[in-house]
Design an enzyme around this catalytic site. Sequence first.
Site, mmCIF file in Angstrom:
data_model
loop_
_atom_site.group_PDB
_atom_site.id
_atom_site.type_symbol
_atom_site.label_atom_id
_atom_site.label_comp_id
_atom_site.label_asym_id
_atom_site.label_seq_id
_atom_site.Cartn_x
_atom_site.Cartn_y
_atom_site.Cartn_z
ATOM 1 N N GLY A 219 2.357 3.392 -8.574
ATOM 2 C CA GLY A 219 2.671 2.027 -8.992
ATOM 3 C C GLY A 219 3.735 2.048 -10.073
ATOM 4 N N SER A 220 3.718 1.030 -10.901
ATOM 5 C CA SER A 220 4.779 0.874 -11.898
ATOM 6 C C SER A 220 4.540 1.776 -13.116
ATOM 7 C CB SER A 220 4.844 -0.583 -12.347
ATOM 8 O OG SER A 220 3.628 -0.932 -12.972
ATOM 9 N N GLY A 224 1.089 2.750 -14.986
ATOM 10 C CA GLY A 224 0.811 4.188 -15.104
ATOM 11 C C GLY A 224 0.421 4.561 -16.528
ATOM 12 N N GLU A 241 2.575 8.716 -9.546
ATOM 13 C CA GLU A 241 3.815 8.469 -8.783
ATOM 14 C C GLU A 241 4.300 7.093 -9.192
ATOM 15 O OE1 GLU A 241 5.396 10.528 -7.029
ATOM 16 O OE2 GLU A 241 3.977 12.047 -6.349
ATOM 17 N N CYS A 275 10.069 3.143 -3.705
ATOM 18 C CA CYS A 275 10.154 3.797 -5.015
ATOM 19 C C CYS A 275 11.397 4.655 -5.119
ATOM 20 C CB CYS A 275 8.898 4.616 -5.278
ATOM 21 S SG CYS A 275 8.517 5.778 -3.963
HETATM 22 P P1 NAD Z 1 1.601 -1.988 -10.057
HETATM 23 O O1 NAD Z 1 1.646 -0.958 -11.122
HETATM 24 O O2 NAD Z 1 1.683 -3.409 -10.432
HETATM 25 O O3 NAD Z 1 0.259 -1.849 -9.198
HETATM 26 C C1 NAD Z 1 -0.096 -0.656 -8.545
HETATM 27 C C2 NAD Z 1 -1.600 -0.611 -8.364
HETATM 28 O O4 NAD Z 1 -2.221 -0.496 -9.648
HETATM 29 C C3 NAD Z 1 -2.210 -1.857 -7.725
HETATM 30 O O5 NAD Z 1 -3.229 -1.461 -6.841
HETATM 31 C C4 NAD Z 1 -2.782 -2.595 -8.915
HETATM 32 O O6 NAD Z 1 -3.841 -3.461 -8.603
HETATM 33 C C5 NAD Z 1 -3.267 -1.445 -9.768
HETATM 34 N N1 NAD Z 1 -3.454 -1.735 -11.185
HETATM 35 C C6 NAD Z 1 -2.899 -2.727 -11.928
HETATM 36 N N2 NAD Z 1 -3.316 -2.635 -13.216
HETATM 37 C C7 NAD Z 1 -4.122 -1.551 -13.285
HETATM 38 C C8 NAD Z 1 -4.820 -0.903 -14.345
HETATM 39 N N3 NAD Z 1 -4.769 -1.371 -15.597
HETATM 40 N N4 NAD Z 1 -5.525 0.204 -14.060
HETATM 41 C C9 NAD Z 1 -5.578 0.710 -12.813
HETATM 42 N N5 NAD Z 1 -4.946 0.148 -11.758
HETATM 43 C C10 NAD Z 1 -4.210 -0.974 -12.004
HETATM 44 O O7 NAD Z 1 2.768 -1.588 -9.037
HETATM 45 P P2 NAD Z 1 3.271 -2.398 -7.746
HETATM 46 O O8 NAD Z 1 4.049 -3.561 -8.224
HETATM 47 O O9 NAD Z 1 2.124 -2.597 -6.823
HETATM 48 O O10 NAD Z 1 4.218 -1.332 -7.064
HETATM 49 C C11 NAD Z 1 5.582 -1.251 -7.308
HETATM 50 C C12 NAD Z 1 5.900 -0.069 -8.192
HETATM 51 O O11 NAD Z 1 5.353 1.128 -7.627
HETATM 52 C C13 NAD Z 1 7.372 0.178 -8.315
HETATM 53 O O12 NAD Z 1 7.692 0.483 -9.644
HETATM 54 C C14 NAD Z 1 7.599 1.394 -7.429
HETATM 55 O O13 NAD Z 1 8.748 2.135 -7.758
HETATM 56 C C15 NAD Z 1 6.345 2.145 -7.642
HETATM 57 N N6 NAD Z 1 6.108 3.094 -6.549
HETATM 58 C C16 NAD Z 1 6.206 4.442 -6.793
HETATM 59 C C17 NAD Z 1 6.039 5.351 -5.758
HETATM 60 C C18 NAD Z 1 6.170 6.834 -5.980
HETATM 61 O O14 NAD Z 1 5.785 7.605 -5.104
HETATM 62 N N7 NAD Z 1 6.690 7.282 -7.119
HETATM 63 C C19 NAD Z 1 5.765 4.885 -4.474
HETATM 64 C C20 NAD Z 1 5.689 3.513 -4.261
HETATM 65 C C21 NAD Z 1 5.857 2.627 -5.309
#
Ligand code: NAD
Length: 467
Positions: A219-220, A224, A241, A275
């Site tokens: 995720g973001s 993270g 990631e 990503c």
């Molecule tokens: P996000 O961080 O908003 O959410 C990702 C996940 O985390 C969701 O399931 C969300 O519900 C959960 N989440 C939110 N708050 C949390 C917390 N406090 N504790 C635990 N889990 C929590 O990200 P997004 O908007 O869903 O995804 C987009 C981002 O992901 C972009 O920055 C993208 O670059 C990144 N991404 C990275 C990779 C990689 O392999 N490096 C792959 C795909 C996406």
Amino acid sequence: MEEREALLDRVSSSDGTGVKDPATGAVIGRVSFGTPGDVAAAVDTAVAAQPGWAALSDEERCAALMRAADAIEAHAEELAYVLSREQGKTMDGLGARFEAAGCAIWVRTAASTPLPVEVLIDEPASHAELRYRPVGVVGVITPWNWPMIIACWQIVSALRMGNTVVQKPSEHTTLSGLAIVEVMNEALPPGVLTAVTGAGDVGDALVRDRRVGKVMFTGSVKTGMKVVEASAGNLSRLTLELGGNDAGIVLPDADPQAIAEGVFWGAFINSGQTCNALKRLYLPDAIYDEVVDAVAGIAAKVPMGIGLDEGNALGPLQNQMQWNVVNRLVEDAKARGARVVMGGDPDAGAPGHFYPKTLIADIDNSAPLVQEEQFGPALPIIRYTGLEQAVEWANGVDFGLGASVWSADREAALAIAVRLQAGTVWINSHGGVDPRIPFGGAKHSGYGLEFGVEGLKAVSVPQVISG
Ligand code: NAD
């Protein structure tokens, strides 16, 4: 009901929040979101199933995973349909069918990657070997851009190593997450793979559960960092990631026509919601206009539209939040005097979250569209004069997921590639991943590796047997 709608119907709940098709706004199903209180029950299930799963031989676990891959293949069109309706990606091209097919490929590869005992010392008086034990329960938290394949990446390696898994899909693509888990569970023993639904508070509860020994988070960067904090009390192992802002550097000797298609798809795959997409393009003075024209020529021919309409190759953004991010960054670039080569003129009143294919040239490296992750179909194109400048700019952000170098001379490209602060550097392509090749980020793009033998080791605890 069409045959391919059956899975969507199965994972959709009878009441709860309506899920909207990002292309049309039509309600396609319902989700009954879980709460942090539901996490404990899911982890109970995973804890109870883990000893039996770990007691199977590696061959038996791999055979079950191969059957899960068969199930994915058997339901591929239904999986693609859920993805296209909920995520918005097109059925065709590098879209929903591509993602569903990739799920099966990743499962099969992880289930057939050899992980032999590593003999470190084998002398008459001394023997030492390295083995890999399961962690126990692995929590898998996933984003909304590639909601099935990212889940598969993490689930399959964790299961292969004898762990059981609790998966929390993004609240934006819950049905896709539930669908891939449902299909894999046709072949897996009960309890080894469980899904919990919900938003960040549910993810947080999963990270804080003391029985979850490892968290695979995608995720973001911002989230993270929260995961790192939440895991501190448990000292949980983490693979992070996170986001990317990949630079692509074109060298002056590159052939504009030869690279244009690769540059375009490197940046616009999944409408930029990837990503490791190419998110900043650095072009030298010598061929600046030629490359811009060549990429624009490719872009003009790629149809964007409703994912279910066969022939479309790019779909909408998945949600309004991301549309707002892309729109803000492009509007800012325009206000700074950057040149709109194409796009940049969304129809805000149209249904769905469509943002047009956008190329922004003559933009300053300091602009937010360059410095931030746009995660959408808007590519900034920056002019450079000396290569040192391009390398400095490429490395000048906190992200470090991927990068690419484009040149007719592989050695010249390699000399630049090794100087880039990124987990992967592609030469003359951008963003391709392979289940046999480790993948992971540098700097704020995260730590830990997925795929290949390194990915298997990442979801296990090394154990030395000495003597
Ligand atoms: P996000 O961080 O908003 O959410 C990702 C996940 O985390 C969701 O399931 C969300 O519900 C959960 N989440 C939110 N708050 C949390 C917390 N406090 N504790 C635990 N889990 C929590 O990200 P997004 O908007 O869903 O995804 C987009 C981002 O992901 C972009 O920055 C993208 O670059 C990144 N991404 C990275 C990779 C990689 O392999 N490096 C792959 C795909 C996406």
